[in-house]
Scaffold this active site. Sequence first.
Site, PDB file in Angstrom:
ATOM      1  N   CYS A  51       0.818  -1.233   0.000  1.00  0.00           N
ATOM      2  CA  CYS A  51       0.000   0.000   0.000  1.00  0.00           C
ATOM      3  C   CYS A  51       0.843   1.271   0.000  1.00  0.00           C
ATOM      4  O   CYS A  51       0.346   2.336  -0.357  1.00  0.00           O
ATOM      5  CB  CYS A  51      -0.925   0.013   1.200  1.00  0.00           C
ATOM      6  N   HIS A 108      -3.559   6.966   3.717  1.00  0.00           N
ATOM      7  CA  HIS A 108      -3.894   5.697   3.068  1.00  0.00           C
ATOM      8  C   HIS A 108      -5.343   5.349   3.426  1.00  0.00           C
ATOM      9  O   HIS A 108      -5.763   5.501   4.578  1.00  0.00           O
ATOM     10  CB  HIS A 108      -2.937   4.605   3.553  1.00  0.00           C
ATOM     11  N   ASN A 158     -10.063  -0.267   0.286  1.00  0.00           N
ATOM     12  CA  ASN A 158      -8.606  -0.131   0.229  1.00  0.00           C
ATOM     13  C   ASN A 158      -8.124  -0.601  -1.150  1.00  0.00           C
ATOM     14  O   ASN A 158      -8.210  -1.786  -1.458  1.00  0.00           O
ATOM     15  CB  ASN A 158      -8.000  -0.991   1.347  1.00  0.00           C
TER      16      ASN A 158
HETATM   17  N1  ACO Z   1     -18.151  -9.457   9.227  1.00  0.00           N
HETATM   18  C1  ACO Z   1     -18.542  -9.839  10.453  1.00  0.00           C
HETATM   19  N2  ACO Z   1     -17.688 -10.199  11.422  1.00  0.00           N
HETATM   20  C2  ACO Z   1     -16.378 -10.161  11.138  1.00  0.00           C
HETATM   21  C3  ACO Z   1     -15.896  -9.782   9.881  1.00  0.00           C
HETATM   22  C4  ACO Z   1     -16.842  -9.420   8.907  1.00  0.00           C
HETATM   23  N3  ACO Z   1     -16.484  -9.026   7.672  1.00  0.00           N
HETATM   24  N4  ACO Z   1     -14.556  -9.831   9.894  1.00  0.00           N
HETATM   25  C5  ACO Z   1     -14.189 -10.232  11.130  1.00  0.00           C
HETATM   26  N5  ACO Z   1     -15.290 -10.448  11.873  1.00  0.00           N
HETATM   27  C6  ACO Z   1     -15.375 -10.893  13.240  1.00  0.00           C
HETATM   28  C7  ACO Z   1     -14.120 -11.619  13.667  1.00  0.00           C
HETATM   29  O1  ACO Z   1     -14.189 -12.963  13.256  1.00  0.00           O
HETATM   30  C8  ACO Z   1     -14.181 -11.455  15.176  1.00  0.00           C
HETATM   31  O2  ACO Z   1     -15.075 -12.410  15.673  1.00  0.00           O
HETATM   32  P1  ACO Z   1     -14.751 -13.197  17.049  1.00  0.00           P
HETATM   33  O3  ACO Z   1     -14.630 -12.130  18.087  1.00  0.00           O
HETATM   34  O4  ACO Z   1     -15.914 -14.098  17.204  1.00  0.00           O
HETATM   35  O5  ACO Z   1     -13.447 -13.894  16.782  1.00  0.00           O
HETATM   36  C9  ACO Z   1     -14.822 -10.074  15.339  1.00  0.00           C
HETATM   37  O6  ACO Z   1     -15.448  -9.772  14.096  1.00  0.00           O
HETATM   38  C10 ACO Z   1     -13.858  -8.977  15.691  1.00  0.00           C
HETATM   39  O7  ACO Z   1     -12.758  -9.060  14.838  1.00  0.00           O
HETATM   40  P2  ACO Z   1     -11.567  -8.083  15.023  1.00  0.00           P
HETATM   41  O8  ACO Z   1     -10.413  -8.571  14.216  1.00  0.00           O
HETATM   42  O9  ACO Z   1     -11.363  -7.827  16.489  1.00  0.00           O
HETATM   43  O10 ACO Z   1     -12.128  -6.743  14.383  1.00  0.00           O
HETATM   44  P3  ACO Z   1     -11.420  -5.344  14.349  1.00  0.00           P
HETATM   45  O11 ACO Z   1     -12.216  -4.400  15.130  1.00  0.00           O
HETATM   46  O12 ACO Z   1      -9.952  -5.419  14.616  1.00  0.00           O
HETATM   47  O13 ACO Z   1     -11.593  -4.957  12.810  1.00  0.00           O
HETATM   48  C11 ACO Z   1     -10.344  -4.913  10.750  1.00  0.00           C
HETATM   49  C12 ACO Z   1     -11.025  -5.787  11.823  1.00  0.00           C
HETATM   50  C13 ACO Z   1     -11.398  -4.086  10.091  1.00  0.00           C
HETATM   51  C14 ACO Z   1      -9.673  -5.834   9.751  1.00  0.00           C
HETATM   52  C15 ACO Z   1      -9.297  -3.997  11.412  1.00  0.00           C
HETATM   53  O14 ACO Z   1      -8.503  -4.729  12.292  1.00  0.00           O
HETATM   54  C16 ACO Z   1      -8.418  -3.292  10.388  1.00  0.00           C
HETATM   55  O15 ACO Z   1      -8.856  -2.436   9.662  1.00  0.00           O
HETATM   56  N6  ACO Z   1      -7.093  -3.586  10.367  1.00  0.00           N
HETATM   57  C17 ACO Z   1      -6.167  -2.896   9.516  1.00  0.00           C
HETATM   58  C18 ACO Z   1      -6.233  -3.309   8.082  1.00  0.00           C
HETATM   59  C19 ACO Z   1      -5.289  -2.434   7.262  1.00  0.00           C
HETATM   60  O16 ACO Z   1      -5.081  -1.295   7.564  1.00  0.00           O
HETATM   61  N7  ACO Z   1      -4.661  -2.929   6.255  1.00  0.00           N
HETATM   62  C20 ACO Z   1      -3.757  -1.997   5.554  1.00  0.00           C
HETATM   63  C21 ACO Z   1      -2.782  -2.602   4.823  1.00  0.00           C
HETATM   64  S1  ACO Z   1      -3.414  -3.585   3.511  1.00  0.00           S
HETATM   65  C22 ACO Z   1      -2.096  -3.836   2.420  1.00  0.00           C
HETATM   66  O17 ACO Z   1      -1.007  -3.425   2.625  1.00  0.00           O
HETATM   67  C23 ACO Z   1      -2.389  -4.649   1.161  1.00  0.00           C
END
Ligand code: ACO
Length: 327
Positions: A114, A254, A284
């Site tokens: 990214c 980003h 993204n």
């Molecule tokens: N729909 C419903 N539930 C979901 C989904 C979904 N799409 N995805 C995950 N969950 C569930 C998980 O399974 C978890 O369930 P559990 O508690 O029963 O295990 C729960 O939701 C909470 O998951 P978390 O991982 O704690 O959710 P979080 O609040 O951290 O959000 C997210 C997840 C959106 C991925 C966040 O962590 C994020 O944005 N991370 C950064 C991503 C990023 O910036 N990437 C950039 C680089 S990409 C690149 O370089 C190509």
Amino acid sequence: MPRSASILSTGAYLPSRVLSNADLEKMVDTSDEWILSRTGIRERRIAADDEFTSDMGAAAARQALELGGINPKDIDLIIVATCTPDTVFPSTACYIQQKIGATRAAAFDVQAACSGFLYALVTASQFISSGVYKTILVIGAEKLSSIVNWQDRNTCVLFGDGAGAVVLQHRPGARGLLAFDLGADGSQTEILSVPASGCRVPITPAVLDQRLQFLQMSGKEVFKYAVNAMNRSSEICLENAGCKPDQIRWFIPHQANQRIVDAVATRMNVGLDRFVINLERYGNTSAACMPIALHETSMLGKFNRGDLLLMVSFGGGLTWASTVLEW
Ligand code: ACO
């Protein structure tokens, strides 16, 4: 004084197919409410089966060239930032060179996930500053839908396809790219990667069964790292430019997650009204985020000559990058 590199013109291309959160509800166990509240994303664009990264990059490039009044034959160099190249080689930049008829241009790809577009922009600016090249096309283009695991709700809701491009030249009297900060942490390769398809894990039937050819991410760890790295990099870049945050007219972060943008803005004590945000429409798009955001905001007439822009990015590698640029 070295010759500074300025953005002469911009272009963008987004595929026509829209994949909404409601569409994703039919594909994996998720909901519009979860996606919107956790990420801020409402919909993303998905390229057609026969539409490749180079097609999208070439479309964005053609628009940037047209808006800048540049003949493709006057381009000295094409740098394409992508982590979803058409092929391992030739580079996507070579495909684009052929598609747009930039027959004189050297061409290569940059891979910093990214952060790729800012890595490419900074690389291009060195060629302008040294006086070696006059006109450089910098493109960020991604077909992330080709490396997303559409059975994994943790990741498939986050990403989209698209491309953006800028034409870089020295503009007499303009300060252009004032400062940058590039960084990487290779001890964190595991938390965001595509494990297979390189020489480390070649594609075999077993690998395909395990779906290792698709993107994997430890979302929570990436989230925390992203906020810290983007803030730290912005601070270093501002210091390198000799600027304070209140001198920056536009912050272009980003476009990964609204909550990351909110956290970065809060830590910098900058209002969100000075942030360019389009992630609700495109998700993204990795290396394409930054030039798409630049193009859209420029087309809306929001950038004025002399405005200072801080662009800051973060991605797999891990990598991060920021630039301060005078429009
Ligand atoms: N729909 C419903 N539930 C979901 C989904 C979904 N799409 N995805 C995950 N969950 C569930 C998980 O399974 C978890 O369930 P559990 O508690 O029963 O295990 C729960 O939701 C909470 O998951 P978390 O991982 O704690 O959710 P979080 O609040 O951290 O959000 C997210 C997840 C959106 C991925 C966040 O962590 C994020 O944005 N991370 C950064 C991503 C990023 O910036 N990437 C950039 C680089 S990409 C690149 O370089 C190509």
